[in-house]
Scaffold this motif. Structure first.
Motif, mmCIF file in Angstrom:
data_model
loop_
_atom_site.group_PDB
_atom_site.id
_atom_site.type_symbol
_atom_site.label_atom_id
_atom_site.label_comp_id
_atom_site.label_asym_id
_atom_site.label_seq_id
_atom_site.Cartn_x
_atom_site.Cartn_y
_atom_site.Cartn_z
ATOM 1 N N PRO A 13 0.817 -1.206 0.000
ATOM 2 C CA PRO A 13 0.000 0.000 0.000
ATOM 3 C C PRO A 13 0.852 1.258 0.000
ATOM 4 O O PRO A 13 0.413 2.300 -0.426
ATOM 5 N N ILE A 14 2.095 1.164 0.474
ATOM 6 C CA ILE A 14 2.985 2.317 0.480
ATOM 7 C C ILE A 14 3.921 2.190 -0.709
ATOM 8 O O ILE A 14 4.673 1.224 -0.822
ATOM 9 N N SER A 15 3.860 3.126 -1.604
ATOM 10 C CA SER A 15 4.678 3.083 -2.808
ATOM 11 C C SER A 15 6.124 3.446 -2.483
ATOM 12 O O SER A 15 6.381 4.398 -1.757
ATOM 13 N N ARG A 16 7.037 2.649 -3.003
ATOM 14 C CA ARG A 16 8.453 2.931 -2.798
ATOM 15 C C ARG A 16 8.961 3.731 -3.983
ATOM 16 O O ARG A 16 8.485 3.583 -5.102
ATOM 17 N N SER A 17 9.969 4.541 -3.747
ATOM 18 C CA SER A 17 10.518 5.360 -4.818
ATOM 19 C C SER A 17 11.370 4.519 -5.759
ATOM 20 O O SER A 17 11.853 3.439 -5.389
ATOM 21 N N ARG A 18 11.559 5.035 -6.939
ATOM 22 C CA ARG A 18 12.403 4.367 -7.925
ATOM 23 C C ARG A 18 13.819 4.201 -7.375
ATOM 24 O O ARG A 18 14.448 3.167 -7.587
#
Length: 183
Positions: A13-18
């Motif tokens: 649910p928490i998007s990680r950065s590239r």
């Protein structure tokens, strides 16, 4: 033709950065050291368009680290430019052995024509830059990449990989923070 990657891993649910995903890819490549693109790392399919996009990011990470190392080595060895460049190449290869293996494998065995062209261009530019930094050529010299190739070959021939155990390697600040939060 390069295939678009698909992910079977669940998305969080928490998007990680590239950047975070690229660090995880780099860590996986360093652990494996088999030269394969770590496409199975969580988040890769969402963060990168395809294999070439991921490879380009790894190539940029290698080049950026190498550039920083060369700058530091030139500050310590300003009279022997070639030795400084070779030493920097050695240190970078020790720091990023998995990325070096991935870049080498895909330079030598690209997945498609687009990757072959991209790797040929990146290799030529890096070799030209090595020659320039070693004080043996200028950017406008059409044979600079040949001089740089000789410097790269010297670095490879004289490189003695540092034996490392992944357990003994210092963790990045982000890795230490993650570990502390998980504990």
């Amino acid at each position: 033709m390069t295939q678009h990657m698909t992910s079977t891993a669940p998305t969080s649910p928490i998007s990680r950065s590239r950047g975070e995903i690229l660090r995880d890819v780099s860590d996986a490549a360093d652990r494996r050291r088999d030269g394969a693109l770590p496409l199975d790392v969580d988040g890769v399919a969402a963060a990168f368009r395809d294999e070439l996009d991921l490879l380009g990011a790894l190539q940029l990470r290698w080049h950026t680290r190498l550039a920083g190392r060369i700058d530091r080595e030139l500050a310590h060895q300003p009279l022997d430019l070639e030795a400084a460049v070779v030493s920097a190449w050695h240190a970078t290869a020790d720091e990023l052995p998995g990325i070096r293996a991935v870049v080498d494998r895909h330079r030598d065995h690209p997945l498609d024509d687009a990757m072959a062209r991209a790797m040929a261009t990146a290799t030529r530019k890096e070799r030209t830059w090595l020659a320039v930094m070693a004080g043996q050529s200028g950017l406008a010299d059409p044979r600079a990449h040949v001089v740089g190739e000789a410097i790269e070959e010297k670095a490879r021939a004289t490189h003695r990989p540092r034996p490392t155990s992944h357990r003994d390697e210092p963790k990045s600040l982000v890795s230490r923070i993650r570990a502390a939060l998980a504990a």
